[in-house]
Design an enzyme around this catalytic site. Sequence first.
Site, PDB file in Angstrom:
ATOM      1  N   HIS A   1      -0.968 -13.715 -20.941  1.00  0.00           N
ATOM      2  CA  HIS A   1      -0.229 -13.644 -22.210  1.00  0.00           C
ATOM      3  C   HIS A   1       1.082 -12.860 -22.159  1.00  0.00           C
ATOM      4  O   HIS A   1       1.778 -12.765 -23.160  1.00  0.00           O
ATOM      5  CB  HIS A   1      -1.123 -13.057 -23.314  1.00  0.00           C
ATOM      6  CG  HIS A   1      -1.414 -11.585 -23.152  1.00  0.00           C
ATOM      7  ND1 HIS A   1      -2.459 -11.108 -22.406  1.00  0.00           N
ATOM      8  CD2 HIS A   1      -0.777 -10.490 -23.630  1.00  0.00           C
ATOM      9  CE1 HIS A   1      -2.469  -9.786 -22.440  1.00  0.00           C
ATOM     10  NE2 HIS A   1      -1.448  -9.373 -23.165  1.00  0.00           N
TER      11      HIS A   1
HETATM   12  C1  UD1 Z   1       0.474  -7.822 -28.013  1.00  0.00           C
HETATM   13  C2  UD1 Z   1       0.955  -6.522 -27.384  1.00  0.00           C
HETATM   14  C3  UD1 Z   1       0.535  -6.477 -25.931  1.00  0.00           C
HETATM   15  C4  UD1 Z   1      -0.974  -6.701 -25.794  1.00  0.00           C
HETATM   16  C5  UD1 Z   1      -1.380  -7.953 -26.534  1.00  0.00           C
HETATM   17  C6  UD1 Z   1      -2.889  -8.031 -26.543  1.00  0.00           C
HETATM   18  C7  UD1 Z   1       3.108  -5.602 -28.177  1.00  0.00           C
HETATM   19  C8  UD1 Z   1       4.550  -5.472 -27.883  1.00  0.00           C
HETATM   20  N1  UD1 Z   1       2.432  -6.463 -27.384  1.00  0.00           N
HETATM   21  O1  UD1 Z   1       1.117  -8.892 -27.359  1.00  0.00           O
HETATM   22  O2  UD1 Z   1       0.839  -5.201 -25.384  1.00  0.00           O
HETATM   23  O3  UD1 Z   1      -1.273  -6.819 -24.435  1.00  0.00           O
HETATM   24  O4  UD1 Z   1      -0.932  -7.894 -27.891  1.00  0.00           O
HETATM   25  O5  UD1 Z   1      -3.354  -9.307 -26.807  1.00  0.00           O
HETATM   26  O6  UD1 Z   1       2.607  -4.969 -29.068  1.00  0.00           O
HETATM   27  N2  UD1 Z   1      -0.206 -14.752 -32.521  1.00  0.00           N
HETATM   28  C9  UD1 Z   1      -0.967 -15.611 -33.273  1.00  0.00           C
HETATM   29  N3  UD1 Z   1      -2.138 -15.128 -33.794  1.00  0.00           N
HETATM   30  C10 UD1 Z   1      -2.568 -13.867 -33.603  1.00  0.00           C
HETATM   31  C11 UD1 Z   1      -1.779 -13.015 -32.826  1.00  0.00           C
HETATM   32  C12 UD1 Z   1      -0.599 -13.475 -32.273  1.00  0.00           C
HETATM   33  O7  UD1 Z   1      -0.626 -16.765 -33.485  1.00  0.00           O
HETATM   34  O8  UD1 Z   1      -3.647 -13.504 -34.105  1.00  0.00           O
HETATM   35  C13 UD1 Z   1       1.054 -15.277 -31.940  1.00  0.00           C
HETATM   36  C14 UD1 Z   1       2.246 -15.095 -32.879  1.00  0.00           C
HETATM   37  O9  UD1 Z   1       3.006 -16.247 -32.818  1.00  0.00           O
HETATM   38  C15 UD1 Z   1       3.056 -13.991 -32.251  1.00  0.00           C
HETATM   39  C16 UD1 Z   1       2.689 -14.095 -30.768  1.00  0.00           C
HETATM   40  O10 UD1 Z   1       1.346 -14.576 -30.745  1.00  0.00           O
HETATM   41  O11 UD1 Z   1       4.427 -14.174 -32.414  1.00  0.00           O
HETATM   42  C17 UD1 Z   1       2.753 -12.778 -30.067  1.00  0.00           C
HETATM   43  O12 UD1 Z   1       1.997 -11.790 -30.773  1.00  0.00           O
HETATM   44  P1  UD1 Z   1       2.411 -10.245 -30.677  1.00  0.00           P
HETATM   45  O13 UD1 Z   1       1.376  -9.424 -31.348  1.00  0.00           O
HETATM   46  O14 UD1 Z   1       3.818 -10.064 -31.094  1.00  0.00           O
HETATM   47  O15 UD1 Z   1       2.403  -9.972 -29.123  1.00  0.00           O
HETATM   48  P2  UD1 Z   1       1.281 -10.298 -28.066  1.00  0.00           P
HETATM   49  O16 UD1 Z   1       1.868 -11.211 -27.053  1.00  0.00           O
HETATM   50  O17 UD1 Z   1       0.035 -10.698 -28.745  1.00  0.00           O
HETATM   51  N1  UDP Z   2     -10.900 -10.538 -24.579  1.00  0.00           N
HETATM   52  C1  UDP Z   2     -11.737 -11.145 -25.510  1.00  0.00           C
HETATM   53  N2  UDP Z   2     -11.669 -12.505 -25.640  1.00  0.00           N
HETATM   54  C2  UDP Z   2     -10.842 -13.276 -24.897  1.00  0.00           C
HETATM   55  C3  UDP Z   2      -9.988 -12.645 -23.955  1.00  0.00           C
HETATM   56  C4  UDP Z   2     -10.036 -11.273 -23.832  1.00  0.00           C
HETATM   57  O1  UDP Z   2     -12.527 -10.473 -26.173  1.00  0.00           O
HETATM   58  O2  UDP Z   2     -10.841 -14.496 -25.072  1.00  0.00           O
HETATM   59  C5  UDP Z   2     -10.973  -9.068 -24.444  1.00  0.00           C
HETATM   60  C6  UDP Z   2     -11.164  -8.591 -23.031  1.00  0.00           C
HETATM   61  O3  UDP Z   2     -12.525  -8.622 -22.665  1.00  0.00           O
HETATM   62  C7  UDP Z   2     -10.588  -7.185 -23.116  1.00  0.00           C
HETATM   63  C8  UDP Z   2      -9.464  -7.316 -24.128  1.00  0.00           C
HETATM   64  O4  UDP Z   2      -9.720  -8.529 -24.830  1.00  0.00           O
HETATM   65  O5  UDP Z   2     -11.559  -6.284 -23.624  1.00  0.00           O
HETATM   66  C9  UDP Z   2      -8.127  -7.370 -23.449  1.00  0.00           C
HETATM   67  O6  UDP Z   2      -7.152  -7.676 -24.413  1.00  0.00           O
HETATM   68  P1  UDP Z   2      -5.785  -8.404 -24.082  1.00  0.00           P
HETATM   69  O7  UDP Z   2      -5.854  -9.057 -22.764  1.00  0.00           O
HETATM   70  O8  UDP Z   2      -5.463  -9.249 -25.270  1.00  0.00           O
HETATM   71  O9  UDP Z   2      -4.738  -7.212 -24.105  1.00  0.00           O
HETATM   72  P2  UDP Z   2      -4.280  -6.108 -23.039  1.00  0.00           P
HETATM   73  O10 UDP Z   2      -5.488  -5.398 -22.565  1.00  0.00           O
HETATM   74  O11 UDP Z   2      -3.520  -6.804 -21.957  1.00  0.00           O
HETATM   75  O12 UDP Z   2      -3.349  -5.237 -23.807  1.00  0.00           O
END
Ligand code: UD1
Ligand code: UDP
Length: 347
Positions: free
Chosen positions: A197
């Site tokens: 991601h």
């Molecule tokens: C965010 C965090 C990242 C973390 C990740 C965990 C920041 C800068 N990034 O990244 O550190 O590793 O979460 O998963 O805070 N979206 C949806 N539905 C949701 C959530 C997100 O559609 O429930 C889509 C939206 O279009 C959004 C995009 O995902 O624009 C990115 O979401 P965002 O929370 O900005 O960043 P992540 O890539 O999720």
């Molecule tokens: N995770 C989850 N469902 C999924 C993928 C990941 O519950 O389909 C959990 C995973 O086991 C871990 C956490 O989400 O505990 C990691 O989150 P993510 O990769 O979104 O963010 P990051 O750790 O990179 O910030």
Amino acid sequence: MKKIISIVGARPQFIKHAPMQLELQKQFEAKTIHTGQHYDENMSAVFFDELGIPKPDYLFSVGGSKPQGEQTGIMMTEIEKVCMLENPHALLVYGDTNSTLAGALVATKMHIPIIHIEAGLRSFNREMPEEVNRIVADIFSYILFCPTDFAIENLKKEGITHNKIFKSGDVMCDMIKLIEPKVNRIIQENYYFVTIHRPYNTDNDERLKQILNTLNSLDKKVVFSIHPRTLSRLQSFNMKESDFKNIQFIRPVGYTESVSYQKFADCIITDSGGIQKEAYILKKKCITLRSETEWIETLDNGWNHLVFEKLEELKTLVHTEPGHYTENIYGNGHAAKEITDLIFQHL
Ligand code: UD1
Ligand code: UDP
């Protein structure tokens, strides 16, 4: 009783918050703000239900595709309003997301002590929004909980050396040790489990295509839990899931399912921070599609490998055998209790 408000907003923060809230509410008036950074049912509500986390006291709706500044700014405005109303003794933030940054900045401006869980992690890549977020949170925090010695060393190198920095183990380790006995094999055939991601792996169509083509050419089936960010990029680049026959795309799953997929995989391929750690705790080999990692202990003896430019290395790395394994590098599964006791003593 002192009042602590915890800020959560993104998937990994709900998982970190589950064991913490359980402990915090024994010793504090423990309230929660959910910023709404993640909002899909399977990125948010599922964790509250499955892990028994009390509903947040405040839920904002900042989600959706917004630039970093706008997203953080909206969160700050809302967090500030709650802090004016609630007057907490401390604000607790987790990790390094924009929700963490927003909480840390508001608390600093309002002179509310910040407690930072997962302090001291560094990738040394300031192009990552997370690196900026965690540096800011660490600089302004009053109590810092570092999961490892490396994290404490990182803080020292930056001159952050006061007497409220503690090595605490990792609260994600608490959660995974609790859930591990409950996990089951979900699919019978052999497979690699994948999550991707990070913006540098998803936001460029050529890069995303190269990654998917490489995964598609692996010798075993790939189960890919697709983050909403990655799905939306795939769609906007006009790529179809059905173009990649070897990849089974699944929508984000709950925590028990995620750990189940990891535990029974032949190898894990990811760019997630949390999953690198979980793979290590599960004694599962991981390949991380990044050029650096904050979780450097996982690299020892081949338990985790970094691959960025040379994606073709994946084909051989999935077959290497890791060496010596060091137990409990992320703690003994009681970090949340230890952290809460320390907060009680020092706040
Ligand atoms: C965010 C965090 C990242 C973390 C990740 C965990 C920041 C800068 N990034 O990244 O550190 O590793 O979460 O998963 O805070 N979206 C949806 N539905 C949701 C959530 C997100 O559609 O429930 C889509 C939206 O279009 C959004 C995009 O995902 O624009 C990115 O979401 P965002 O929370 O900005 O960043 P992540 O890539 O999720
Ligand atoms: N995770 C989850 N469902 C999924 C993928 C990941 O519950 O389909 C959990 C995973 O086991 C871990 C956490 O989400 O505990 C990691 O989150 P993510 O990769 O979104 O963010 P990051 O750790 O990179 O910030």
